[in-house]
Design a protein around this motif. Sequence first.
Motif, PDB file in Angstrom:
ATOM      1  N   PRO A   1       6.614   8.660  -0.151  1.00 22.53           N
ATOM      2  CA  PRO A   1       7.916   8.994   0.443  1.00 22.53           C
ATOM      3  C   PRO A   1       8.850   7.788   0.473  1.00 22.53           C
ATOM      4  CG  PRO A   1       6.123   9.332   2.027  1.00 22.53           C
ATOM      5  CD  PRO A   1       5.525   8.783   0.781  1.00 22.53           C
ATOM      6  N   GLU A   2      10.135   8.045   0.280  1.00 19.83           N
ATOM      7  CA  GLU A   2      11.128   6.971   0.310  1.00 19.83           C
ATOM      8  C   GLU A   2      11.541   6.627   1.732  1.00 19.83           C
ATOM      9  OE1 GLU A   2      14.392   7.866  -2.274  1.00 19.83           O
ATOM     10  OE2 GLU A   2      13.058   8.256  -3.963  1.00 19.83           O
ATOM     11  N   GLY A   3      11.346   7.542   2.656  1.00 17.61           N
ATOM     12  CA  GLY A   3      11.712   7.326   4.049  1.00 17.61           C
ATOM     13  C   GLY A   3      11.047   8.370   4.910  1.00 17.61           C
ATOM     14  N   PHE A   4      11.235   8.256   6.203  1.00 19.01           N
ATOM     15  CA  PHE A   4      10.594   9.193   7.128  1.00 19.01           C
ATOM     16  C   PHE A   4      11.615   9.793   8.075  1.00 19.01           C
ATOM     17  CE2 PHE A   4       7.298   6.005   6.125  1.00 19.01           C
ATOM     18  CZ  PHE A   4       6.417   6.842   5.472  1.00 19.01           C
ATOM     19  N   PRO A   5      11.436  11.027   8.477  1.00 20.43           N
ATOM     20  CA  PRO A   5      10.444  11.950   7.959  1.00 20.43           C
ATOM     21  C   PRO A   5      10.864  12.499   6.604  1.00 20.43           C
ATOM     22  CG  PRO A   5      11.812  13.065   9.586  1.00 20.43           C
ATOM     23  CD  PRO A   5      12.260  11.634   9.542  1.00 20.43           C
ATOM     24  N   THR A   6       9.889  12.814   5.783  1.00 20.10           N
ATOM     25  CA  THR A   6      10.123  13.491   4.502  1.00 20.10           C
ATOM     26  C   THR A   6       9.467  14.853   4.599  1.00 20.10           C
ATOM     27  OG1 THR A   6      10.203  11.431   3.242  1.00 20.10           O
ATOM     28  CG2 THR A   6       9.686  13.430   2.020  1.00 20.10           C
TER      29      THR A   6
ATOM     30  N   VAL B   1       5.008  20.451   4.556  1.00 21.40           N
ATOM     31  CA  VAL B   1       4.432  19.214   5.093  1.00 21.40           C
ATOM     32  C   VAL B   1       5.541  18.256   5.529  1.00 21.40           C
ATOM     33  CG1 VAL B   1       2.940  17.220   4.633  1.00 21.40           C
ATOM     34  CG2 VAL B   1       2.444  19.420   3.540  1.00 21.40           C
ATOM     35  N   GLN B   2       5.326  17.683   6.718  1.00 21.57           N
ATOM     36  CA  GLN B   2       6.167  16.588   7.192  1.00 21.57           C
ATOM     37  C   GLN B   2       5.352  15.309   7.027  1.00 21.57           C
ATOM     38  OE1 GLN B   2       7.915  14.517  11.223  1.00 21.57           O
ATOM     39  NE2 GLN B   2       6.672  16.317  11.457  1.00 21.57           N
ATOM     40  N   TYR B   3       5.866  14.389   6.209  1.00 21.75           N
ATOM     41  CA  TYR B   3       5.254  13.066   6.060  1.00 21.75           C
ATOM     42  C   TYR B   3       5.993  12.167   7.043  1.00 21.75           C
ATOM     43  CZ  TYR B   3       3.427  15.131   1.816  1.00 21.75           C
ATOM     44  OH  TYR B   3       2.791  15.961   0.917  1.00 21.75           O
ATOM     45  N   TYR B   4       5.246  11.555   7.953  1.00 26.64           N
ATOM     46  CA  TYR B   4       5.893  10.804   9.032  1.00 26.64           C
ATOM     47  C   TYR B   4       5.202   9.475   9.295  1.00 26.64           C
ATOM     48  CZ  TYR B   4       2.031  11.952  12.197  1.00 26.64           C
ATOM     49  OH  TYR B   4       0.801  12.048  12.791  1.00 26.64           O
TER      50      TYR B   4
ATOM     51  N   GLY C   1      11.658   6.725  14.868  1.00 30.82           N
ATOM     52  CA  GLY C   1      12.370   7.436  15.921  1.00 30.82           C
ATOM     53  C   GLY C   1      12.794   8.839  15.507  1.00 30.82           C
ATOM     54  N   HIS C   2      13.251   8.998  14.261  1.00 28.60           N
ATOM     55  CA  HIS C   2      13.651  10.319  13.765  1.00 28.60           C
ATOM     56  C   HIS C   2      12.453  11.257  13.747  1.00 28.60           C
ATOM     57  CE1 HIS C   2      17.670   9.047  12.699  1.00 28.60           C
ATOM     58  NE2 HIS C   2      17.186   8.031  12.021  1.00 28.60           N
ATOM     59  N   CYS C   3      11.269  10.725  13.416  1.00 24.39           N
ATOM     60  CA  CYS C   3      10.048  11.537  13.379  1.00 24.39           C
ATOM     61  C   CYS C   3       9.684  12.014  14.783  1.00 24.39           C
ATOM     62  CB  CYS C   3       8.888  10.737  12.789  1.00 24.39           C
ATOM     63  SG  CYS C   3       9.174  10.167  11.097  1.00 24.39           S
ATOM     64  N   ARG C   4       9.783  11.115  15.764  1.00 25.64           N
ATOM     65  CA  ARG C   4       9.478  11.498  17.156  1.00 25.64           C
ATOM     66  C   ARG C   4      10.458  12.561  17.650  1.00 25.64           C
ATOM     67  NH1 ARG C   4       8.433   5.888  17.511  1.00 25.64           N
ATOM     68  NH2 ARG C   4      10.487   5.495  18.396  1.00 25.64           N
TER      69      ARG C   4
END
Length: 192
Positions: free
Chosen positions: A132-137, A83-86, A91-94
């Motif tokens: 999550p502490e940050g994204f993406p996790t 799983v990607q938590y976003y 911007g990193h997630c995109r």
Amino acid sequence: GNNTKFTPPDGSAAAALAWDAGAADADAGAGAVVAFVRAVGSGEVAPYVRSAAAPEPQGGAVVELVGDSHAAAVGDAERDVLVQYYSPDCGHCRKLAPVWSRVAERLSESEGGEVVVAQMDMSANDALGFEPEGFPTLIFYPRTAKQGIEYDGSRDEHDIVQFVKDVRAGKPHIGGLPDLAESEVEGAKVEL
């Protein structure tokens, strides 16, 4: 009714609870709050979990999870789930989105459908018990370790796929640099 969301002082949305103030007797006041707290303590009141509407089935290899489907998906005893938590604002997630689609395609082909690749928009959903502490996790939930294993390597397609394969193969050291014995560090030579 008039729902009020209570969030603990630590801010963890995963433990938030909803109280229907409209259902409480207006004259009861503190008594209604005490009754609510007792109901929470006894497990009679379920935690409040934000959940977007379940999406229509997509044609791609990536499964979109929502708050209501998350626990069942990651807890599936028959499948391994990555799983990607976003957040859509990240911007990193995109930047990871096209890589994530290719990872899903590769794992669905190479692992015989035993690995589900999913993602969850954390701006619209809660994952009960996880913040999550940050994204993406990126968290991998293999059948053998449903508490999840966080991936902290590069955001490269090959590395993410290799991480999943290594976990599934039961390799004890996954990702990152191996821990070297002190004697190995003293005699190490780095060439650039």
